[in-house]
Design an enzyme around this catalytic site. Structure first.
Site, PDB file in Angstrom:
ATOM      1  N   VAL A 108     -26.664-101.384 -30.785  1.00 12.10           N
ATOM      2  CA  VAL A 108     -27.895-101.799 -29.726  1.00 12.10           C
ATOM      3  C   VAL A 108     -28.106-103.135 -29.820  1.00 12.10           C
ATOM      4  CG1 VAL A 108     -30.411-101.534 -29.841  1.00 12.10           C
ATOM      5  CG2 VAL A 108     -29.280 -99.520 -30.563  1.00 12.10           C
ATOM      6  N   ASP A 155     -26.397-112.248 -36.368  1.00 10.66           N
ATOM      7  CA  ASP A 155     -26.143-111.203 -37.298  1.00 10.66           C
ATOM      8  C   ASP A 155     -25.828-111.891 -38.746  1.00 10.66           C
ATOM      9  OD1 ASP A 155     -25.238-107.824 -36.619  1.00 10.66           O
ATOM     10  OD2 ASP A 155     -24.794-108.820 -38.667  1.00 10.66           O
ATOM     11  N   THR A 186     -31.635 -99.092 -39.365  1.00 12.70           N
ATOM     12  CA  THR A 186     -33.006 -98.213 -40.140  1.00 12.70           C
ATOM     13  C   THR A 186     -32.231 -96.958 -40.618  1.00 12.70           C
ATOM     14  OG1 THR A 186     -33.460 -97.343 -38.103  1.00 12.70           O
ATOM     15  CG2 THR A 186     -34.601 -99.227 -38.977  1.00 12.70           C
ATOM     16  N   HIS A 191     -25.223 -77.912 -24.424  1.00  9.00           N
ATOM     17  CA  HIS A 191     -23.525 -77.483 -24.660  1.00  9.00           C
ATOM     18  C   HIS A 191     -23.372 -77.194 -26.184  1.00  9.00           C
ATOM     19  CE1 HIS A 191     -22.647 -79.256 -20.890  1.00  9.00           C
ATOM     20  NE2 HIS A 191     -23.799 -80.237 -21.190  1.00  9.00           N
ATOM     21  N   GLY A 220     -21.638 -76.565 -29.895  1.00 14.03           N
ATOM     22  CA  GLY A 220     -20.845 -77.269 -30.403  1.00 14.03           C
ATOM     23  C   GLY A 220     -21.034 -76.980 -31.961  1.00 14.03           C
ATOM     24  N   GLY A 277     -24.520 -84.839 -34.521  1.00 13.79           N
ATOM     25  CA  GLY A 277     -24.163 -85.757 -35.382  1.00 13.79           C
ATOM     26  C   GLY A 277     -24.660 -86.966 -35.121  1.00 13.79           C
ATOM     27  N   CYS A 320     -28.025 -91.417 -34.795  1.00 15.61           N
ATOM     28  CA  CYS A 320     -29.742 -91.340 -34.407  1.00 15.61           C
ATOM     29  C   CYS A 320     -30.169 -89.764 -34.780  1.00 15.61           C
ATOM     30  CB  CYS A 320     -29.849 -91.645 -32.843  1.00 15.61           C
ATOM     31  SG  CYS A 320     -29.306 -93.353 -32.670  1.00 15.61           S
ATOM     32  N   LYS A 332     -18.923 -88.185 -31.159  1.00 17.64           N
ATOM     33  CA  LYS A 332     -19.066 -87.673 -29.757  1.00 17.64           C
ATOM     34  C   LYS A 332     -18.000 -88.405 -29.074  1.00 17.64           C
ATOM     35  CE  LYS A 332     -22.666 -90.539 -27.961  1.00 17.64           C
ATOM     36  NZ  LYS A 332     -23.639 -90.817 -26.804  1.00 17.64           N
ATOM     37  N   ARG A 387     -20.787 -92.009 -37.983  1.00 23.65           N
ATOM     38  CA  ARG A 387     -21.693 -91.893 -38.630  1.00 23.65           C
ATOM     39  C   ARG A 387     -22.212 -90.290 -38.399  1.00 23.65           C
ATOM     40  NH1 ARG A 387     -25.321 -97.041 -37.301  1.00 23.65           N
ATOM     41  NH2 ARG A 387     -24.111 -97.085 -35.371  1.00 23.65           N
TER      42      ARG A 387
END
Ligand code: NAD
Length: 438
Positions: free
Chosen positions: A11, A30, A86, A254, A256, A260, A263, A324, A331
């Site tokens: 992000v 960072d 987070t 859709h 599946g 996952g 988010c 995806k 994650r």
């Protein structure tokens, strides 16, 4: 405007680069020195289509820079965005706000003139106020406002989503902060993007409500898919039949292996936790979490059943590991449930993913990685499609059949045409589709 972006992950990096595209000067910070080092060398640590070019162009134009230290960037900024992770806190499902609060404390020490401190991370309601408290306590005389500007971008289409969003949600409580935020997003006025100005709590709740709704839609169609399998209906036709109703809409219908990603799993958990704490339990969301978890676990069993009750000593080819397509993000990917369960059942797993294999290697020990999709299929007793990468849709089924030991496919994303595959001699099973008539 001068912007400091704290956190240069998916992000932060995308938002920072896109803000420079709006004409602002951005420094992405960072604490991960290796990440900043790579970015300074022009390497992009994540896979996101189009990002490398956008970053390179804006670095060259002098609008985008990277640093591990935030003092100067924050000191000179009109707005500081917090875009740190987070994740789910261990044990209770709440969002772990350690990184957000640590960033707030660091920002407090570095603020110079009037600054708007914006949470872009997905944070539970009340976090914005806590960020304000942390800064005020550390620097009672600092001139600042807090704002909440949740991010709705999707990995894999992040730049398009950021540059042409459906809407921008901004929680602010002073005219001065509102003016700064409106100034930052002014280029989007040209394309008439709706700006939803709210109070801070509303903006925070909006982000979770949005993700929970989408996760619910996915889970709903997944359960309808289960019903379709049992009664000989086709879930795609059902999805089209309901999705054409404007009140429902076609997206996120859709079926599946379960949702996952970075988010939905953590945000549904955090919303459920916050709501329980607020004595307003979100029972639908709690059910969505339970149904989705069970589904991800059940998918390996679907493969086992398809193989006649055991995958012991079978070679299982896997297509797709990321949660995806168009991302390298692993994650909470369904593959993290499916692959270990197949291995535990005695299978030898050979997987191919166009971008995710480096990340996957850290999380899925003991599997073999193939160089191409066809290599993953070679000598396989069954091929399992877990992620619907576009390139898999273009695979030649005849060639797959030639290289496989047994032509069997479990297609958890329905990328193949069942009639065509069965016509070619495959044993084929999708999700929510009728079994062949005998
Ligand atoms: N990934 C998405 O698709 C997406 C979409 C919308 C919202 N969000 C939200 O945005 C936030 C960030 O997500 P992400 O996927 O970019 O996470 P990420 O893990 O990819 O990136 C977070 C970065 O912040 C850095 N960081 C942590 N603490 C820091 C500090 N004090 N100072 C400087 N850097 C620090 C980390 O080193 C890491 O590089 C989360 O709250 C997430 O829920 C993510």
């Amino acid at each position: 405007m001068r912007i400091a972006m704290i956190g240069s992950g998916y992000v932060g990096l995308v938002s920072g680069a896109c803000f420079t595209q709006f004409g602002h000067d951005v420094i992405c910070i960072d604490r991960d020195a290796a990440k900043i080092e790579r970015l300074r060398k022009g390497e992009i640590p994540i896979y996101e289509p189009g990002l490398d070019r956008m970053v390179a162009d804006n670095v060259r134009a002098g609008r985008l820079a990277f640093d591990t230290r935030l003092e100067d960037a924050v000191g000179n900024a009109d707005a500081v965005f917090i875009a740190v992770g987070t994740p789910t806190r261990r044990g209770d499902g709440h969002a772990d706000l350690t990184y957000v609060y640590a960033a707030a404390a660091e920002i407090a020490a570095a603020i110079r003139g009037y600054t708007v401190v914006v949470t872009k991370s997905t944070v539970p309601v009340g976090t914005g106020r806590e960020v304000a408290r942390i800064i005020r306590e550390a620097r009672p005389a600092a001139e600042f406002d807090v704002a909440s500007n949740p991010e709705f971008l999707r990995e894999g289409a992040a730049i398009e989503d950021f540059m042409k969003p459906d809407r921008v949600v901004i929680g602010v409580e002073s005219q001065r902060a509102r003016d700064v935020m409106a100034g930052i997003y002014r280029p989007l006025n040209l394309i008439q993007t709706p700006m939803v100005f709210t109070n801070i709590e509303t903006a925070e709740v909006t982000k979770y409500a949005g993700n929970a709704f989408l996760a619910t839609k996915i889970t709903f169609i997944n359960e309808i898919a289960d019903l379709c399998e049992k009664v000989g209906a086709d879930v795609h036709d059902v999805a089209r039949g309901i999705g054409l109703d404007g009140r429902i809409g076609r997206k996120f219908l859709h079926p599946g292996p379960g949702f996952g990603g970075s988010c939905f799993p953590k945000d549904t958990l955090a919303l459920a936790y916050t709501a329980r704490e607020a004595n307003a339990p979100q029972t639908i969301v709690e059910q969505v979490i339970a149904v989705n978890d069970a589904r991800k676990k059940r998918m390996a069993q679907k493969v086992v059943d398809f193989c006649g009750g055991s995958v012991n000593d079978l070679r299982v080819g896997v297509l797709g590991l990321t949660f995806k397509p168009n991302t390298d993000d692993m994650r909470d990917a369904p593959s993290l449930d499916i692959v270990p369960a197949l291995k535990a059942g005695g299978a030898k797993v050979v997987a191919f993913d166009p971008e995710g294999m480096n990340e996957a290697a850290k999380l899925l020990p003991g599997i073999e990685f193939a160089k191409t999709a066809y290599d993953a299929a070679t000598d396989a007793d069954v091929l399992v499609v877990i992620t619907e990468w576009h390139e898999f849709r273009g695979l030649d089924p005849r060639r797959i059949k030639e290289v496989m030991r047994q032509p069997r496919i479990v297609d958890l994303r329905n990328i193949f045409n069942p009639e065509e595959m069965r016509g070619l001699g495959f044993a084929y099973e999708g999700v929510g589709r009728p079994a062949p008539r005998v």
